[in-house]
Write a protein that holds these residues in place. Structure first.
Motif, PDB file in Angstrom:
ATOM      1  N   ASP A 164      23.749  -8.587 -32.199  1.00 21.03           N
ATOM      2  CA  ASP A 164      24.591  -9.373 -33.031  1.00 21.03           C
ATOM      3  C   ASP A 164      24.223  -9.141 -34.380  1.00 21.03           C
ATOM      4  OD1 ASP A 164      25.825 -10.465 -30.848  1.00 21.03           O
ATOM      5  OD2 ASP A 164      24.820 -12.357 -30.901  1.00 21.03           O
ATOM      6  N   ALA A 165      22.967  -8.924 -34.582  1.00 23.77           N
ATOM      7  CA  ALA A 165      22.268  -8.377 -36.155  1.00 23.77           C
ATOM      8  C   ALA A 165      22.733  -7.101 -36.350  1.00 23.77           C
ATOM      9  CB  ALA A 165      20.984  -8.791 -36.220  1.00 23.77           C
ATOM     10  N   LEU A 166      22.718  -6.117 -35.521  1.00 29.84           N
ATOM     11  CA  LEU A 166      22.947  -4.943 -36.063  1.00 29.84           C
ATOM     12  C   LEU A 166      24.572  -4.739 -35.955  1.00 29.84           C
ATOM     13  CD1 LEU A 166      20.454  -3.206 -33.584  1.00 29.84           C
ATOM     14  CD2 LEU A 166      20.677  -3.126 -36.167  1.00 29.84           C
ATOM     15  N   ARG A 167      25.281  -5.276 -35.327  1.00 30.92           N
ATOM     16  CA  ARG A 167      26.704  -4.978 -35.223  1.00 30.92           C
ATOM     17  C   ARG A 167      27.378  -4.945 -36.618  1.00 30.92           C
ATOM     18  NH1 ARG A 167      27.943  -8.598 -32.145  1.00 30.92           N
ATOM     19  NH2 ARG A 167      27.362  -7.297 -30.314  1.00 30.92           N
ATOM     20  N   PRO A 168      27.116  -5.712 -37.818  1.00 33.77           N
ATOM     21  CA  PRO A 168      27.698  -5.344 -39.039  1.00 33.77           C
ATOM     22  C   PRO A 168      27.295  -4.332 -39.858  1.00 33.77           C
ATOM     23  CG  PRO A 168      26.862  -7.656 -38.596  1.00 33.77           C
ATOM     24  CD  PRO A 168      26.194  -7.026 -37.754  1.00 33.77           C
ATOM     25  N   LEU A 169      26.041  -3.717 -39.386  1.00 38.19           N
ATOM     26  CA  LEU A 169      25.639  -2.541 -39.995  1.00 38.19           C
ATOM     27  C   LEU A 169      25.983  -1.259 -39.520  1.00 38.19           C
ATOM     28  CD1 LEU A 169      21.748  -3.549 -40.082  1.00 38.19           C
ATOM     29  CD2 LEU A 169      23.454  -3.889 -41.873  1.00 38.19           C
ATOM     30  N   GLY A 170      26.750  -1.277 -38.272  1.00 41.58           N
ATOM     31  CA  GLY A 170      27.303  -0.114 -37.740  1.00 41.58           C
ATOM     32  C   GLY A 170      28.773  -0.120 -37.893  1.00 41.58           C
ATOM     33  N   PRO A 171      29.552   0.998 -37.307  1.00 43.93           N
ATOM     34  CA  PRO A 171      29.182   1.476 -36.020  1.00 43.93           C
ATOM     35  C   PRO A 171      28.114   2.665 -36.536  1.00 43.93           C
ATOM     36  CG  PRO A 171      31.510   2.190 -36.433  1.00 43.93           C
ATOM     37  CD  PRO A 171      30.788   1.300 -37.712  1.00 43.93           C
ATOM     38  N   PHE A 172      27.419   3.245 -35.442  1.00 46.74           N
ATOM     39  CA  PHE A 172      26.525   4.126 -35.597  1.00 46.74           C
ATOM     40  C   PHE A 172      26.957   5.594 -34.751  1.00 46.74           C
ATOM     41  CE2 PHE A 172      24.344   0.396 -36.065  1.00 46.74           C
ATOM     42  CZ  PHE A 172      23.535   0.724 -37.267  1.00 46.74           C
ATOM     43  N   ALA A 173      26.608   6.667 -34.981  1.00 50.38           N
ATOM     44  CA  ALA A 173      26.711   7.720 -34.118  1.00 50.38           C
ATOM     45  C   ALA A 173      26.060   8.013 -33.041  1.00 50.38           C
ATOM     46  CB  ALA A 173      26.755   9.020 -34.908  1.00 50.38           C
ATOM     47  N   ARG A 174      24.921   8.543 -33.049  1.00 50.49           N
ATOM     48  CA  ARG A 174      24.017   8.822 -31.894  1.00 50.49           C
ATOM     49  C   ARG A 174      22.579   7.659 -32.123  1.00 50.49           C
ATOM     50  NH1 ARG A 174      21.737  14.420 -30.505  1.00 50.49           N
ATOM     51  NH2 ARG A 174      21.291  12.946 -28.839  1.00 50.49           N
ATOM     52  N   GLY A 175      22.281   7.433 -31.002  1.00 49.08           N
ATOM     53  CA  GLY A 175      21.309   6.224 -30.883  1.00 49.08           C
ATOM     54  C   GLY A 175      20.184   6.552 -29.928  1.00 49.08           C
ATOM     55  N   MET A 176      18.988   6.058 -30.168  1.00 43.59           N
ATOM     56  CA  MET A 176      17.931   6.449 -29.466  1.00 43.59           C
ATOM     57  C   MET A 176      17.177   4.955 -29.292  1.00 43.59           C
ATOM     58  SD  MET A 176      14.561   8.839 -30.193  1.00 43.59           S
ATOM     59  CE  MET A 176      14.126   7.956 -31.715  1.00 43.59           C
ATOM     60  N   ASP A 177      16.530   4.958 -27.893  1.00 42.04           N
ATOM     61  CA  ASP A 177      15.722   3.831 -27.690  1.00 42.04           C
ATOM     62  C   ASP A 177      14.310   4.392 -27.308  1.00 42.04           C
ATOM     63  OD1 ASP A 177      14.677   1.582 -26.740  1.00 42.04           O
ATOM     64  OD2 ASP A 177      15.633   1.346 -24.749  1.00 42.04           O
ATOM     65  N   VAL A 178      13.539   3.959 -28.015  1.00 40.51           N
ATOM     66  CA  VAL A 178      12.116   4.389 -28.090  1.00 40.51           C
ATOM     67  C   VAL A 178      11.166   3.671 -27.285  1.00 40.51           C
ATOM     68  CG1 VAL A 178       9.920   4.927 -29.618  1.00 40.51           C
ATOM     69  CG2 VAL A 178      12.334   5.217 -30.553  1.00 40.51           C
ATOM     70  N   CYS A 179      10.438   4.203 -26.385  1.00 45.48           N
ATOM     71  CA  CYS A 179       9.860   3.400 -25.306  1.00 45.48           C
ATOM     72  C   CYS A 179      10.826   2.639 -24.294  1.00 45.48           C
ATOM     73  CB  CYS A 179       8.690   2.589 -25.835  1.00 45.48           C
ATOM     74  SG  CYS A 179       7.466   3.501 -26.523  1.00 45.48           S
ATOM     75  N   CYS A 180      11.847   3.458 -23.880  1.00 40.89           N
ATOM     76  CA  CYS A 180      13.038   2.956 -23.145  1.00 40.89           C
ATOM     77  C   CYS A 180      12.648   1.943 -21.881  1.00 40.89           C
ATOM     78  CB  CYS A 180      14.081   3.560 -22.931  1.00 40.89           C
ATOM     79  SG  CYS A 180      13.526   4.986 -21.780  1.00 40.89           S
ATOM     80  N   GLY A 181      11.533   2.205 -21.273  1.00 39.16           N
ATOM     81  CA  GLY A 181      11.470   1.607 -19.842  1.00 39.16           C
ATOM     82  C   GLY A 181      12.486   1.959 -19.004  1.00 39.16           C
ATOM     83  N   THR A 182      13.177   0.729 -18.314  1.00 36.91           N
ATOM     84  CA  THR A 182      13.986   0.949 -17.420  1.00 36.91           C
ATOM     85  C   THR A 182      15.355   1.061 -18.018  1.00 36.91           C
ATOM     86  OG1 THR A 182      13.910  -1.400 -17.143  1.00 36.91           O
ATOM     87  CG2 THR A 182      12.614   0.090 -15.356  1.00 36.91           C
ATOM     88  N   GLY A 183      15.444   1.042 -19.422  1.00 40.31           N
ATOM     89  CA  GLY A 183      16.907   1.054 -19.909  1.00 40.31           C
ATOM     90  C   GLY A 183      17.335  -0.243 -20.518  1.00 40.31           C
TER      91      GLY A 183
END
Length: 239
Positions: A48-67
């Motif tokens: 919810d906090a990131l939505r107004p700052l997007g949309p974004f193109a490519r994204g990465m989850d660092v230390c993603c664990g099980t996703g």
């Protein structure tokens, strides 16, 4: 311990006496049935906090664990999303749950990317890094982002000294320090090694412009301050 599908006490003990990588390989099939997985409430608040700052193109989850972080990246990113972790077991679970994403096994202290992403997120990873290792992580994320790219992660406010959580977390960290002093391989997992001011200083030193936003949906402490903030670290340069 935590549910019929969760790990037994014996399995947790074996994990805790292993290295971080081996421990998470062992725990991976049952990880999502433990309290260690990032709660849905935190993922939703971050999205919810990131939505107004997007949309974004490519994204990465660092230390993603099980996703779990894919829940945040998928609706925000128009391009390919990538999860990075060093645990083969955790990546196997993530790949099974999110077959359309890209999964990369790598040491997050030496991320193999350069100006490849517009948004990077991380959930629950900082406790697995010693303070001296944070600069390498932040420098790698900075390189991996395109100019103007954003690195975002939640960070909780410390519980007051009068809270039972304060003493529980202190006791856990002290136990882990004793364990790592007398047993090898180390298992790095601490809750009190990444205060906001120290994290902010390390991000700034890596070149980021740092702000925070309160995650109001997660509530406030008795003094009115937010229980959790989303750190927003922007790579300098023009998008």
């Amino acid at each position: 311990m935590f549910s019929p599908q969760g790990p037994s006490l014996r399995e947790l003990a074996i994990q805790a006496l292993s290295s971080v990588e081996r421990g998470y390989d062992l725990l991976a099939p049952k990880f999502d049935y433990t309290p260690f997985r990032t709660p849905e409430s935190i993922l939703d608040a971050a999205a919810d906090a990131l939505r107004p700052l997007g949309p974004f193109a490519r994204g990465m989850d660092v230390c993603c664990g099980t996703g779990a972080g894919m829940r945040v990246l998928q609706p925000l990113c128009k391009g390919r999303i990538t999860g990075v972790d060093f645990s083969t077991g955790m990546l196997a679970q993530a790949r099974s749950a999110h077959p359309d994403a890209e999964w990369v096994r790598a040491d997050v202290l030496a991320l193999p990317f350069a100006e490849a992403f517009d948004l990077a997120v991380s959930f629950g990873a900082l406790g697995h890094l010693l303070p001296a290792e944070r600069p390498a992580l932040f420098a790698g994320v900075y390189r991996a982002l395109r100019p103007g790219g954003l690195f975002a992660f939640p960070i909780g406010a410390p519980p007051p000294i009068t809270s039972g959580w304060y003493w529980a977390l202190l006791g856990f960290d002290l136990t882990m320090r004793v364990r790592n002093a007398v047993w090898r391989p180390r298992f790095v997992m601490y809750y009190r090694t990444y205060p906001l001011h120290a994290v902010r200083n390390d991000l700034t030193a890596a070149g980021f412009i740092v702000t925070t936003v309160p995650l109001a949906a997660l509530g406030r402490r008795e003094d009115g301050s937010p229980r959790c903030r989303l750190v927003l670290a922007r790579r300098t340069g023009t998008p």
